[in-house]
Design a protein around this motif. Structure first.
Motif, PDB file in Angstrom:
ATOM      1  N   ARG A 240     -32.314  24.522  64.283  1.00  0.00           N
ATOM      2  CA  ARG A 240     -31.901  25.638  65.126  1.00  0.00           C
ATOM      3  C   ARG A 240     -32.384  26.927  64.466  1.00  0.00           C
ATOM      4  N   GLY A 241     -32.842  27.846  65.294  1.00  0.00           N
ATOM      5  CA  GLY A 241     -33.278  29.137  64.778  1.00  0.00           C
ATOM      6  C   GLY A 241     -34.755  29.226  64.491  1.00  0.00           C
TER       7      GLY A 241
ATOM      8  N   ILE B 256     -26.438  22.795  57.759  1.00  0.00           N
ATOM      9  CA  ILE B 256     -26.752  23.594  56.575  1.00  0.00           C
ATOM     10  C   ILE B 256     -27.622  24.755  57.028  1.00  0.00           C
ATOM     11  N   GLU B 257     -27.092  25.950  56.865  1.00  0.00           N
ATOM     12  CA  GLU B 257     -27.845  27.164  57.196  1.00  0.00           C
ATOM     13  C   GLU B 257     -28.673  27.549  55.977  1.00  0.00           C
ATOM     14  N   ILE B 258     -29.992  27.596  56.147  1.00  0.00           N
ATOM     15  CA  ILE B 258     -30.894  27.891  55.035  1.00  0.00           C
ATOM     16  C   ILE B 258     -31.460  29.290  55.224  1.00  0.00           C
ATOM     17  N   VAL B 259     -31.289  30.111  54.209  1.00  0.00           N
ATOM     18  CA  VAL B 259     -31.741  31.502  54.248  1.00  0.00           C
ATOM     19  C   VAL B 259     -32.855  31.664  53.222  1.00  0.00           C
TER      20      VAL B 259
ATOM     21  N   PRO C 224     -37.856  22.253  70.532  1.00  0.00           N
ATOM     22  CA  PRO C 224     -36.423  21.944  70.431  1.00  0.00           C
ATOM     23  C   PRO C 224     -36.165  20.440  70.572  1.00  0.00           C
ATOM     24  N   GLY C 225     -35.238  19.940  69.775  1.00  0.00           N
ATOM     25  CA  GLY C 225     -34.868  18.532  69.840  1.00  0.00           C
ATOM     26  C   GLY C 225     -35.671  17.628  68.942  1.00  0.00           C
TER      27      GLY C 225
ATOM     28  N   LEU D  68     -33.017  29.395  59.126  1.00  0.00           N
ATOM     29  CA  LEU D  68     -32.850  28.338  60.119  1.00  0.00           C
ATOM     30  C   LEU D  68     -31.710  27.427  59.692  1.00  0.00           C
ATOM     31  N   THR D  69     -31.246  26.622  60.649  1.00  0.00           N
ATOM     32  CA  THR D  69     -30.134  25.707  60.399  1.00  0.00           C
ATOM     33  C   THR D  69     -30.599  24.286  60.678  1.00  0.00           C
ATOM     34  N   ILE D  70     -30.354  23.392  59.730  1.00  0.00           N
ATOM     35  CA  ILE D  70     -30.620  21.977  59.957  1.00  0.00           C
ATOM     36  C   ILE D  70     -29.295  21.297  60.313  1.00  0.00           C
ATOM     37  N   ARG D  71     -29.365  20.352  61.248  1.00  0.00           N
ATOM     38  CA  ARG D  71     -28.159  19.697  61.760  1.00  0.00           C
ATOM     39  C   ARG D  71     -28.436  18.194  61.826  1.00  0.00           C
ATOM     40  N   PHE D  72     -27.522  17.396  61.279  1.00  0.00           N
ATOM     41  CA  PHE D  72     -27.752  15.955  61.196  1.00  0.00           C
ATOM     42  C   PHE D  72     -26.439  15.206  61.068  1.00  0.00           C
ATOM     43  N   LYS D  73     -26.513  13.900  61.293  1.00  0.00           N
ATOM     44  CA  LYS D  73     -25.393  13.006  61.037  1.00  0.00           C
ATOM     45  C   LYS D  73     -25.519  12.447  59.621  1.00  0.00           C
ATOM     46  N   ALA D  74     -24.452  12.532  58.847  1.00  0.00           N
ATOM     47  CA  ALA D  74     -24.478  11.970  57.499  1.00  0.00           C
ATOM     48  C   ALA D  74     -24.743  10.470  57.584  1.00  0.00           C
ATOM     49  N   GLY D  75     -25.664   9.993  56.749  1.00  0.00           N
ATOM     50  CA  GLY D  75     -26.119   8.611  56.840  1.00  0.00           C
ATOM     51  C   GLY D  75     -25.478   7.684  55.831  1.00  0.00           C
ATOM     52  N   LEU D  76     -26.302   6.914  55.151  1.00  0.00           N
ATOM     53  CA  LEU D  76     -25.795   5.935  54.197  1.00  0.00           C
ATOM     54  C   LEU D  76     -25.185   6.633  52.985  1.00  0.00           C
ATOM     55  N   PRO D  77     -24.157   6.023  52.377  1.00  0.00           N
ATOM     56  CA  PRO D  77     -23.509   6.643  51.213  1.00  0.00           C
ATOM     57  C   PRO D  77     -24.472   6.820  50.044  1.00  0.00           C
ATOM     58  N   GLY D  78     -24.223   7.867  49.271  1.00  0.00           N
ATOM     59  CA  GLY D  78     -25.016   8.102  48.078  1.00  0.00           C
ATOM     60  C   GLY D  78     -25.305   9.566  47.853  1.00  0.00           C
ATOM     61  N   LYS D  79     -26.159   9.831  46.871  1.00  0.00           N
ATOM     62  CA  LYS D  79     -26.580  11.183  46.521  1.00  0.00           C
ATOM     63  C   LYS D  79     -27.992  11.395  47.061  1.00  0.00           C
ATOM     64  N   TRP D  80     -28.148  12.398  47.928  1.00  0.00           N
ATOM     65  CA  TRP D  80     -29.419  12.625  48.608  1.00  0.00           C
ATOM     66  C   TRP D  80     -29.948  14.010  48.283  1.00  0.00           C
ATOM     67  N   LEU D  81     -31.192  14.052  47.817  1.00  0.00           N
ATOM     68  CA  LEU D  81     -31.807  15.322  47.435  1.00  0.00           C
ATOM     69  C   LEU D  81     -32.149  16.168  48.660  1.00  0.00           C
ATOM     70  N   LEU D  82     -32.074  17.481  48.470  1.00  0.00           N
ATOM     71  CA  LEU D  82     -32.572  18.483  49.406  1.00  0.00           C
ATOM     72  C   LEU D  82     -33.393  19.450  48.573  1.00  0.00           C
ATOM     73  N   HIS D  83     -34.700  19.553  48.869  1.00  0.00           N
ATOM     74  CA  HIS D  83     -35.546  20.364  47.991  1.00  0.00           C
ATOM     75  C   HIS D  83     -36.763  20.873  48.735  1.00  0.00           C
ATOM     76  N   CYS D  84     -37.446  21.826  48.117  1.00  0.00           N
ATOM     77  CA  CYS D  84     -38.709  22.317  48.634  1.00  0.00           C
ATOM     78  C   CYS D  84     -39.803  21.331  48.259  1.00  0.00           C
ATOM     79  N   HIS D  85     -40.672  21.012  49.234  1.00  0.00           N
ATOM     80  CA  HIS D  85     -41.762  20.085  48.954  1.00  0.00           C
ATOM     81  C   HIS D  85     -43.071  20.802  48.626  1.00  0.00           C
ATOM     82  N   MET D  86     -43.059  22.136  48.474  1.00  0.00           N
ATOM     83  CA  MET D  86     -44.091  22.750  47.657  1.00  0.00           C
ATOM     84  C   MET D  86     -43.644  22.360  46.252  1.00  0.00           C
ATOM     85  N   ILE D  87     -44.187  21.291  45.731  1.00  0.00           N
ATOM     86  CA  ILE D  87     -43.506  20.508  44.706  1.00  0.00           C
ATOM     87  C   ILE D  87     -43.316  21.281  43.406  1.00  0.00           C
ATOM     88  N   GLU D  88     -44.174  22.272  43.141  1.00  0.00           N
ATOM     89  CA  GLU D  88     -43.955  23.128  41.969  1.00  0.00           C
ATOM     90  C   GLU D  88     -42.692  23.965  42.127  1.00  0.00           C
ATOM     91  N   HIS D  89     -42.350  24.323  43.362  1.00  0.00           N
ATOM     92  CA  HIS D  89     -41.108  25.062  43.594  1.00  0.00           C
ATOM     93  C   HIS D  89     -39.893  24.205  43.244  1.00  0.00           C
TER      94      HIS D  89
END
Length: 469
Positions: free
Chosen positions: A413-414, A391-394, A420-421, A435-456
């Motif tokens: 990456r980036g 996922i490339e995050i801009v 690195p690593g 930057l780009t995050i790279r990972f192996k998809a894990g356990l089945p389900g719906k997984w959140l991706l969010h900013c942890h400046m929690i008001e954002h």
């Protein structure tokens, strides 16, 4: 007026006070381990902090214990009782747990109503430093204190003389020394850097003392639980090595004597060598604000004997986290972050309805991912377990963000900010950074991706990915 009270009032104007601070690589427990189930009880309840002498205690919310400790590979049953006036849930931040145990209310479970209980069941696959926190009305419940550190112990204790937690947090107090609840939900803060406190604590205490022997080696587990404040620790030239990031061991400890920047929800495990000639108390400074603050102190105990020159520490045992490796990913997506103050967000889709910036503001939305404010109906992407995902995050905004992916650890990456690593579940992005995050998809389900400046997150910066079997 006592000294601590005067110090608080004097420093409040600076914005902060100088006060305290197999699937997806999962390993399943053996039959012998399964018979040992770790049964724990967490009670969500009011708590009082006695931060100022000669003043009433500060009313907080808490999880009923200072730290939750679990054993790696041993099944856990954690019953959460809610004795608060509001519904809540518990998210096991950084833990690779089954999706229905992830604790994201409204996505993976219903919130636990007042007076009710819910039992979370999972087997911790990874040792390391994590934390548990509310994932329901998080901007308010985290500001009230609804979190606690979580340590998953390795099967063999790591060779260190001491093992200390350093849990950093900030609190917004009003003139009476109580939490400033009237300021919760401020759109000015939600559209800027997030909610910042005026009181810094460490381990929920005022400048706590960490006892260590002169000449000893300490494992220091650092965790930033603040709603939005980026912290920085000055290591005072100590001999230090980073041995883990977000619970995941580095293959080789990384020597450092520079200050350590820690976004909300990030964790670092360090080994720290205490000089043999240190005596008395030595400060640990937080330098992320305009004022250099002593948030805690090393309390030096005379060493029992002179120690020889320390060797570099050994790495922690690797956790069974799948590493994505090189090559073309199976799935690629882009996440464009827009909005916020000075961001020029003119419109976005909110709850399937196109809205102008003015209408978004009425609905307390100030940010968007790919033109959508807050949780969309459709996932950012869908991938099968074991697939490699990028996922490339801009960050097309004027503000930093700490991006957190539930249920997974990723490589970056980036970014030249991290070694690195390294594996992360949370990573800091500066304004206008890609930057780009790279990972192996894990356990089945719906997984959140969010900013942890929690008001954002509350104001729009949240999406999700879907993993299928």
């Amino acid at each position: 007026m006592d000294v601590k009270r005067r110090a608080f009032l004097r420093l409040a104007g600076t914005g902060i006070c100088a006060l305290p601070l197999n699937i997806s690589g999962l390993v399943y427990a053996s039959q012998e381990a399964a018979a040992k189930v770790q049964k724990k009880l967490i009670t969500l309840q009011p708590e009082q902090a006695y931060w100022f002498s000669q003043s009433p205690p500060t009313d907080l919310w808490a999880m009923g214990q200072n730290v939750l400790r679990l054993q790696q590979h041993i099944p856990a049953e954690i019953t959460v009782r809610n004795r608060l006036p509001d519904a809540s849930s518990v998210h096991w931040h950084g833990m690779r747990v089954p999706n229905d145990m992830d604790g994201a209310s409204g996505l993976t479970q219903q919130a636990i109503d007042p007076g009710q209980a819910f039992t979370y069941r999972f087997t911790p696959p990874d040792a390391g430093t994590y934390w548990a926190h509310s994932h329901h009305n998080t901007y308010e419940q985290l500001a009230r204190g609804l979190c606690q550190p979580l340590v998953v112990e390795e099967s063999t204790p790591y060779p260190a003389d001491h093992d200390h937690l350093l849990v950093l947090d900030d609190w917004r107090l009003n003139s009476t020394g109580q939490l400033d609840l009237e300021s919760l939900g401020s759109m000015h803060e939600w559209s800027h850097g997030g909610r910042m406190g005026n009181l810094l604590t460490v381990n929920r205490e005022i400048t706590p003392r960490l006892p260590v022997e002169a000449g000893s080696r300490t494992r220091l587990r650092i965790l930033n639980t603040a709603n939005s404040r980026i912290m920085a620790l000055e290591l005072n030239g100590l001999q230090c090595w980073i041995i883990a990031k977000d619970g995941q061991p580095l293959t080789k400890p990384l020597k450092t004597n520079e200050s350590l920047t820690i976004a909300p929800a990030e964790r670092y495990d360090l080994t720290v060598d205490i000089p043999t000639d240190w005596q008395g108390e030595q400060p640990i400074h937080e330098t992320g604000s305009r004022t250099r603050l002593a948030g805690a102190f090393w309390q030096i105990i005379p060493g029992s004997k002179q120690r020889t020159e320390r060797q570099s520490p050994q790495p922690l045992p690797a956790n069974p986290v799948p590493v994505p490796g090189e090559g073309k990913p199976d799935h690629h997506a882009q996440l464009l972050m827009t909005g916020g103050a000075m961001g020029g967000l003119r419109s976005a889709i909110y709850r399937n309805t196109p809205m102008s910036a003015q209408k978004l503001s009425v609905n307390k939305q100030a940010w968007a991912f790919n033109g959508v404010a807050n949780l969309p109906d459709k996932p950012l992407l869908s991938a099968r377990t074991g697939a490699t995902v990028e996922i490339e995050i801009v960050n097309d905004t004027r503000w930093p963000h700490g991006m957190h992916l539930h249920g997974h650890h990723f490589q970056l990456r980036g970014s030249d900010r991290y070694e690195p690593g390294m594996l992360h579940d949370t990573a800091l992005m500066e304004r206008n950074e890609n930057l780009t995050i790279r990972f192996k998809a894990g356990l089945p389900g719906k997984w959140l991706l969010h900013c942890h400046m929690i008001e954002h997150q509350a104001a729009g910066m949240v999406t999700w990915i879907e993993v299928t079997a």
